[in-house]
Motif scaffolding. Structure first.
Motif, PDB file in Angstrom:
ATOM      1  N   CYS A  19       0.826  -1.212   0.000  1.00  0.00           N
ATOM      2  CA  CYS A  19       0.000   0.000   0.000  1.00  0.00           C
ATOM      3  C   CYS A  19       0.860   1.261   0.000  1.00  0.00           C
ATOM      4  N   LYS A  53      -4.853  10.103   6.070  1.00  0.00           N
ATOM      5  CA  LYS A  53      -5.958   9.283   5.578  1.00  0.00           C
ATOM      6  C   LYS A  53      -6.738   8.744   6.759  1.00  0.00           C
ATOM      7  N   ASN A  54      -7.912   8.234   6.495  1.00  0.00           N
ATOM      8  CA  ASN A  54      -8.727   7.641   7.536  1.00  0.00           C
ATOM      9  C   ASN A  54      -8.154   6.254   7.899  1.00  0.00           C
ATOM     10  N   ARG A  56      -9.363   3.681   9.309  1.00  0.00           N
ATOM     11  CA  ARG A  56     -10.226   2.534   8.996  1.00  0.00           C
ATOM     12  C   ARG A  56     -10.119   2.164   7.510  1.00  0.00           C
ATOM     13  N   ASP A  57      -9.965   3.205   6.669  1.00  0.00           N
ATOM     14  CA  ASP A  57      -9.815   2.913   5.232  1.00  0.00           C
ATOM     15  C   ASP A  57      -8.513   2.175   4.971  1.00  0.00           C
ATOM     16  N   ILE A  58      -7.465   2.647   5.661  1.00  0.00           N
ATOM     17  CA  ILE A  58      -6.167   1.974   5.476  1.00  0.00           C
ATOM     18  C   ILE A  58      -6.289   0.523   5.928  1.00  0.00           C
ATOM     19  N   GLN A  60      -8.848  -1.286   6.000  1.00  0.00           N
ATOM     20  CA  GLN A  60      -9.631  -2.042   5.019  1.00  0.00           C
ATOM     21  C   GLN A  60      -8.773  -2.430   3.806  1.00  0.00           C
ATOM     22  N   ASN A  61      -7.933  -1.504   3.376  1.00  0.00           N
ATOM     23  CA  ASN A  61      -7.035  -1.807   2.244  1.00  0.00           C
ATOM     24  C   ASN A  61      -6.105  -2.965   2.578  1.00  0.00           C
ATOM     25  N   ASN A  64      -8.015  -6.139   2.460  1.00  0.00           N
ATOM     26  CA  ASN A  64      -8.285  -6.555   1.073  1.00  0.00           C
ATOM     27  C   ASN A  64      -7.115  -7.370   0.519  1.00  0.00           C
ATOM     28  N   GLY A  81      -9.565   1.752  14.015  1.00  0.00           N
ATOM     29  CA  GLY A  81      -8.780   1.127  12.942  1.00  0.00           C
ATOM     30  C   GLY A  81      -7.840   0.023  13.399  1.00  0.00           C
TER      31      GLY A  81
END
Ligand code: ARG
Length: 588
Positions: A19, A53-54, A56-58, A60-61, A64, A81
């Motif tokens: 990432c 960045k958020n 939680r988004d990180i 999630q990435n 994934n 997170g």
């Protein structure tokens, strides 16, 4: 073989890297919330700030990327997170099977061998080794064992105090008592008697008197200092007497160490460095590292960045005598020349911290030690009595080690009777077990504490067979030995370890922690990590033992799998207890 934690850290770190973040954000730790997962990774929170960045988004990435990996049974994002991680049962079983097949139980040796000198125990002769030296002895021995196991080249050195003013005190005390002994004749003899003029008990009895006299009476102290100086200048009668004192003390000390199952590669006491102190101090004076101040030779060691005053290191007193610091500097000089070590560890009472920081600075500043030589003072707190003050006998004196062992042995015997342990065995075997219980009680009670904390010496508590004690651990390990013996009699084979169930999952995870525990303990010099692990292992094993009835289980593959787990438990017990210097009896 990498530990579980290292393996999943690697998976997560690679995902962070994919990432676009640093590999180090993928560190995985044991979970603080076992209800949510076995492990957790907090890297998304750490990285979010700088990445704007958020988190939680990180997170999630990251999921994934790693989500499909069969290593995991469950991955979830919690709160802001945090990533909670649980491992698949198949992965846990595979890991335990590889531990089972590895002679080092998954613990790798360090990549490139390093030489480490461990300076520990180091009592002063003439004074018996007492509880004050116990911690250094137990801690130092556990480091010697741990570092050896991890693949270091370990050199242990008992740097006994055999050359300072206490020897002068003893000489003058003996002269006061027996002035006619040949050792005191002004005219030096060609040879002196081989037989010592006193016994070890007389020697031990003499020191407190000598010490008291010198503290109370200035002229007695002066006389002792003069005698020390004559000794150090090589007066033959005094050297002969000193040799007797050393021989008597070292013989008694060796008996103590033998009881404790502890040994050293070297016994180079302070006296060994006498000549080197002379040449070294001369050299330091000539090359300008040391200067004369008020008649004494000192070495300034303050650095610009120091926030507080660091006093200079005194090397030669105005009267010409050397000091404790002089011998420590000469010792470093010798160790570097003779062994060329990567590390030198000093396991000594925390009250000597300033002394060591001064000596280390002086050694580096003068070039005696290379700038990259790792020298560390590993301090520790005191052992206190129930009153919170340093532990003493009822009469107020220092407790001698062999008296202490006798006391603990007696208590261990009582406890074994109470708990009906080993009562049906022969007297000889009982004696052997009692001894092992005593040593386990003493060593574990000491090493389980964070080394910087003081602890209260409570023999009653140390000898219990329940709770966090050495005897409890022995009892648990012996229980495994007994199961394995019975299984052997009943021809039950060990087999592949099957995926865990509720009764075995935590135990299997605990078993997989061993390499990290040992590595972490060695990094920060905390044997209490190993003690905590041993206790955890005992708790989890006992839970498993109560829930899974191994010997009567009807399903063969399950029975053999459980037996294999027992075997790994025992091997891990044997290893960690041996690293603490504790031996497990065969039966109890
Ligand atoms: N003999 C000293 C004492 O009992 C401890 C010596 C520790 N080692 C050293 N290299 N200074 O206090």
């Amino acid at each position: 073989m990498a530990s579980i934690q290292a393996q999943i850290t690697d998976i997560f770190s690679s995902a962070f890297q994919k990432c676009g973040f640093a590999y180090s954000f993928g560190i995985v730790k044991e979970s603080q919330r076992p209800d949510l997962g076995q492990f957790q990774c907090n890297g998304a929170l750490a990285v979010a700030k700088s990445a704007k960045k958020n988190p939680r988004d990180i997170a999630q990435n990251i999921l994934n990327i790693v989500g499909d990996d069969p290593t995991f049974s469950n991955l979830s994002i919690e709160g802001p997170g945090f990533i909670n991680i649980s491992l698949s049962d198949q992965y846990i079983a595979d890991h335990c099977n590889s531990i089972k097949n590895d002679s080092r139980l998954g613990c790798k040796k360090i990549d490139k061998s390093q030489k480490v000198i461990i300076d520990f125990s180091s009592p002063n002769i003439a004074k018996p080794m007492h509880v004050g030296h116990l911690r250094s002895t137990f801690l130092g021995d556990s480091f010697q064992r741990l570092f050896n196991f991890l693949g270091y080249n370990v050199i242990s050195d008992n740097h006994i105090g055999d050359w300072g003013t206490p020897i002068g005190m003893l000489i003058t005390e003996l002269k006061r008592r027996c002035p006619d002994l040949i050792y005191f004749d002004e005219k030096e003899a060609d040879s002196y008697p081989e037989k010592p003029p006193i016994t070890i008990s007389e020697l031990e009895e003499m020191y407190p008197h000598a010490n008291k006299r010198c503290t109370e009476d200035e002229s007695a102290m002066e006389e002792a200092i003069k005698a020390t100086e004559s000794l150090q200048r090589g007066r033959k009668g005094y050297i002969a007497l000193w040799q007797h004192f050393v021989n008597l003390s070292v013989t008694a000390l060796k008996m103590d160490y033998n009881e404790l199952n502890i040994s050293f590669d070297y016994w180079l006491g302070e006296s060994f460095y006498e000549d080197r102190m002379k040449t070294l101090t001369e050299k330091l004076k000539n090359n300008g590292n040391a200067i004369i101040s008020d008649g004494a030779l000192i070495m300034p060691i303050m650095e610009k960045s120091d926030q507080e005053e660091i006093p200079p290191l005194m090397l030669v007193k105005s009267g010409g005598g050397f000091l404790y610091s002089t011998s420590d500097l000469a010792t470093i000089d010798y160790r570097v020349e003779k062994f060329n070590p990567d590390k030198i560890l000093y396991v000594v009472d925390q009250r000597q911290h300033l002394h060591f920081s001064q000596v280390f600075r002086a050694a580096k500043k003068s070039g005696i030690a290379r700038s990259d030589l790792f020298m560390k003072h590993i301090g520790f707190g005191t052992i206190n009595g129930p009153d919170g003050k340093p532990f003493k006998t009822r009469a107020g004196g220092v407790m001698k080690l062999n008296d202490l062992i006798a006391l603990v042995t007696k208590k261990a015997e009582e406890r074994m009777k109470e708990a009906n342990i080993a009562q049906d065995l022969s007297k000889d075997e009982q004696k052997d077990i009692t001894k092992k219980v005593c040593i386990a009680a003493l060593k574990y009670a000491d090493l389980m504490n964070h080394r910087m904390s003081d602890y209260i010496f409570d023999i009653d508590k140390f000898c219990r067979f329940e709770g966090k004690t050495g005897p409890y651990l022995l009892y648990s390990a012996v229980r495994i030995k007994s199961i394995l013996r019975k299984a052997n009699e009943q021809n039950i084979p060990e087999g592949d370890i099957l995926p865990p169930t509720k009764s075995t999952r935590t135990l299997m995870l605990v078993l997989s922690q061993l390499p990290d525990v040992l590595y972490n303990a060695s990094e920060v010099f905390y044997p209490n990590y190993i003690c905590d692990f041993a206790f955890n292992l005992a708790q989890e094993f006992n839970r498993f033992y109560n829930e899974c009835h191994i010997l009567s289980e009807g399903k063969e593959s399950l029975q053999s799998s459980w037996l294999s787990l027992c075997k790994i438990c025992l091997r891990e017990f044997e290893l960690v207890l041996s690293l603490l210097g504790i031996e497990i009896p065969d039966r109890m």
